[in-house]
Design an enzyme around this catalytic site. Structure first.
Site, PDB file in Angstrom:
ATOM      1  N   TYR A   8     -19.172  -4.409 -60.477  1.00  0.00           N
ATOM      2  CA  TYR A   8     -19.308  -4.626 -61.927  1.00  0.00           C
ATOM      3  C   TYR A   8     -19.315  -3.306 -62.688  1.00  0.00           C
ATOM      4  CZ  TYR A   8     -21.563  -5.956 -66.356  1.00  0.00           C
ATOM      5  OH  TYR A   8     -21.874  -6.135 -67.683  1.00  0.00           O
ATOM      6  N   SER A  62     -20.526  -1.391 -70.926  1.00  0.00           N
ATOM      7  CA  SER A  62     -21.935  -1.572 -70.562  1.00  0.00           C
ATOM      8  C   SER A  62     -22.575  -0.220 -70.312  1.00  0.00           C
ATOM      9  CB  SER A  62     -22.017  -2.402 -69.274  1.00  0.00           C
ATOM     10  OG  SER A  62     -23.334  -2.400 -68.763  1.00  0.00           O
TER      11      SER A  62
HETATM   12  P1  NAD Z   1     -22.477 -14.609 -71.166  1.00  0.00           P
HETATM   13  O1  NAD Z   1     -22.603 -15.248 -69.848  1.00  0.00           O
HETATM   14  O2  NAD Z   1     -23.052 -15.318 -72.323  1.00  0.00           O
HETATM   15  O3  NAD Z   1     -20.958 -14.324 -71.501  1.00  0.00           O
HETATM   16  C1  NAD Z   1     -19.999 -14.027 -70.541  1.00  0.00           C
HETATM   17  C2  NAD Z   1     -18.865 -15.013 -70.765  1.00  0.00           C
HETATM   18  O4  NAD Z   1     -17.772 -14.615 -69.961  1.00  0.00           O
HETATM   19  C3  NAD Z   1     -19.183 -16.423 -70.369  1.00  0.00           C
HETATM   20  O5  NAD Z   1     -19.751 -17.148 -71.416  1.00  0.00           O
HETATM   21  C4  NAD Z   1     -17.817 -16.970 -69.999  1.00  0.00           C
HETATM   22  O6  NAD Z   1     -17.282 -17.720 -71.048  1.00  0.00           O
HETATM   23  C5  NAD Z   1     -16.967 -15.732 -69.808  1.00  0.00           C
HETATM   24  N1  NAD Z   1     -16.331 -15.762 -68.499  1.00  0.00           N
HETATM   25  C6  NAD Z   1     -16.841 -15.327 -67.323  1.00  0.00           C
HETATM   26  N2  NAD Z   1     -15.929 -15.552 -66.338  1.00  0.00           N
HETATM   27  C7  NAD Z   1     -14.852 -16.120 -66.927  1.00  0.00           C
HETATM   28  C8  NAD Z   1     -13.596 -16.579 -66.458  1.00  0.00           C
HETATM   29  N3  NAD Z   1     -13.226 -16.459 -65.161  1.00  0.00           N
HETATM   30  N4  NAD Z   1     -12.745 -17.143 -67.341  1.00  0.00           N
HETATM   31  C9  NAD Z   1     -13.093 -17.280 -68.644  1.00  0.00           C
HETATM   32  N5  NAD Z   1     -14.252 -16.822 -69.156  1.00  0.00           N
HETATM   33  C10 NAD Z   1     -15.108 -16.264 -68.305  1.00  0.00           C
HETATM   34  O7  NAD Z   1     -23.101 -13.166 -71.033  1.00  0.00           O
HETATM   35  P2  NAD Z   1     -23.071 -11.867 -71.990  1.00  0.00           P
HETATM   36  O8  NAD Z   1     -24.135 -11.018 -71.458  1.00  0.00           O
HETATM   37  O9  NAD Z   1     -23.051 -12.236 -73.405  1.00  0.00           O
HETATM   38  O10 NAD Z   1     -21.709 -11.191 -71.586  1.00  0.00           O
HETATM   39  C11 NAD Z   1     -20.736 -10.766 -72.517  1.00  0.00           C
HETATM   40  C12 NAD Z   1     -20.221  -9.403 -72.139  1.00  0.00           C
HETATM   41  O11 NAD Z   1     -21.289  -8.453 -72.289  1.00  0.00           O
HETATM   42  C13 NAD Z   1     -19.736  -9.266 -70.702  1.00  0.00           C
HETATM   43  O12 NAD Z   1     -18.537  -8.511 -70.686  1.00  0.00           O
HETATM   44  C14 NAD Z   1     -20.841  -8.480 -70.042  1.00  0.00           C
HETATM   45  O13 NAD Z   1     -20.372  -7.730 -68.950  1.00  0.00           O
HETATM   46  C15 NAD Z   1     -21.286  -7.597 -71.179  1.00  0.00           C
HETATM   47  N6  NAD Z   1     -22.607  -6.998 -71.008  1.00  0.00           N
HETATM   48  C16 NAD Z   1     -23.710  -7.785 -70.946  1.00  0.00           C
HETATM   49  C17 NAD Z   1     -24.955  -7.180 -70.778  1.00  0.00           C
HETATM   50  C18 NAD Z   1     -26.222  -7.987 -70.692  1.00  0.00           C
HETATM   51  O14 NAD Z   1     -27.257  -7.427 -70.370  1.00  0.00           O
HETATM   52  N7  NAD Z   1     -26.202  -9.266 -70.962  1.00  0.00           N
HETATM   53  C19 NAD Z   1     -25.038  -5.794 -70.666  1.00  0.00           C
HETATM   54  C20 NAD Z   1     -23.890  -5.029 -70.739  1.00  0.00           C
HETATM   55  C21 NAD Z   1     -22.668  -5.641 -70.911  1.00  0.00           C
END
Ligand code: NAD
Ligand code: MG
Length: 298
Positions: free
Chosen positions: A203, A190
């Site tokens: 985080y 991230s």
């Molecule tokens: P999202 O909520 O769609 O995806 C995160 C997924 O993590 C969930 O769908 C869930 O299936 C899984 N998850 C969480 N806890 C879990 C657990 N205990 N067991 C199994 N699965 C679990 O959100 P996203 O934003 O698409 O996130 C995907 C990745 O992108 C993450 O690693 C997040 O940190 C990273 N990210 C997101 C952003 C943003 O702005 N959305 C920015 C930087 C990084």
């Protein structure tokens, strides 16, 4: 205007009709209930056989960035195993359906990434279903804001590390014996790894760990022909943000501070994962590909 990966467009004007709205969902949240809907590339992503016959395991594949990546991988010709929490079955089934519509196989393996036994079982079941693993995307993640370290519970600290860091370690360790030269591992870090928010101490620390894990492991595995890279998203519209990833008052202005002046959509992340998964990136290892709306990174 929505994104179409092959159409000339002003990146500041893309998705200009979309405004993030204050809303709250209990963790882990559902794409099905996100308003406005996130663009996962369902209507637009066109593949060109870049991952033909490949076998991919993606965590957090039910929604957001992982789901957009799963759709793109399938349209590029890969079969996909999807990991997610049992409460996300509805989102996961929709993505599995889209993978099948692309003519590829989808296998759903729900479970909790904080559980090392699930992580190992996930790999075993993926190997069984796909006949191996040659793309591993560690993407599942947990983000809960907290304004004061003295109120950050030990449980949250532990859960954030288990979900974001330990699961990546457990799954990668279990998958490696099954990965042949040419295979690729992509971790999701991230912008928080470089410019941490004061309310995301736990985080942001996990995301810096993921970045460093990627760069260290990439050197270990490069001689074996396995490339390890990371994608570092900026502010992307996904359920993560409305399940206490951000305070409600920040959601309305989500992404406006980036040079492109807007939040990103999961569909804008998928091509980065496709690039790093495919042979197009054959000389790229230990790299972090930032997809963050233009914010400078080290
Ligand atoms: P999202 O909520 O769609 O995806 C995160 C997924 O993590 C969930 O769908 C869930 O299936 C899984 N998850 C969480 N806890 C879990 C657990 N205990 N067991 C199994 N699965 C679990 O959100 P996203 O934003 O698409 O996130 C995907 C990745 O992108 C993450 O690693 C997040 O940190 C990273 N990210 C997101 C952003 C943003 O702005 N959305 C920015 C930087 C990084
Ligand atoms: Mg989800």
């Amino acid at each position: 205007m929505s994104k179409d990966q092959y159409t000339f467009a002003d990146p500041t004007a893309l998705y200009s009709e979309k405004e993030p709205q204050k809303q709250h969902q209990p963790e882990p949240g559902l794409d099905a209930e996100l308003t406005p809907k996130a663009d996962l590339g369902e209507a637009t992503y066109r593949g060109t056989d870049r991952l033909k016959g490949r076998k991919a395991l993606i965590t957090g594949a039910d929604s957001g960035i992982g789901a957009a990546t799963a759709i793109a991988f399938a349209r590029e010709g890969a079969d996909v195993v999807l990991s997610y929490l049992p409460s996300e079955e509805k989102d996961a089934q929709r993505i599995a359906g889209l993978i099948q519509e692309a003519g590829r196989q989808a296998f759903t393996v729900p479970g909790d990434l904080r559980d090392d036994a699930y992580c190992r079982d996930l790999v075993d079941r993926a190997v069984q279903a796909l006949g191996g693993i040659d793309i591993l995307v560690n993407n599942g993640g947990k983000q809960n804001f907290n304004e004061d370290l003295t109120t950050l519970s030990d449980e949250q600290f532990d859960d954030t590390f288990k979900t974001n860091v330990y699961a990546m370690f457990w799954i990668t360790k279990a998958a490696l014996p099954h990965m042949k030269p040419g295979s690729t591992i992509i971790n999701t870090t991230s912008i928080q790894a470089y410019t941490p928010s004061e309310i995301l101490v736990d985080y942001a620390t996990t995301k810096a760990s993921i970045n460093t894990f990627t760069k260290a492991l990439a050197q270990q595995l490069a001689p074996k022909g396995i490339r390890v890279n990371a994608v570092a998203p900026g502010p992307i519209w996904t359920p993560l943000q409305v399940t206490d990833g951000q305070p409600q008052e920040k959601i309305a202005e989500f992404g406006t501070q980036t040079p492109l002046g807007r939040m990103g959509e999961p569909a804008e992340l998928a091509p980065a994962y496709v690039f790093l998964a495919s042979a197009e990136s054959s000389y790229v290892a230990g790299e972090t590909l930032n997809v963050n709306g233009g914010s400078p990174t080290p």
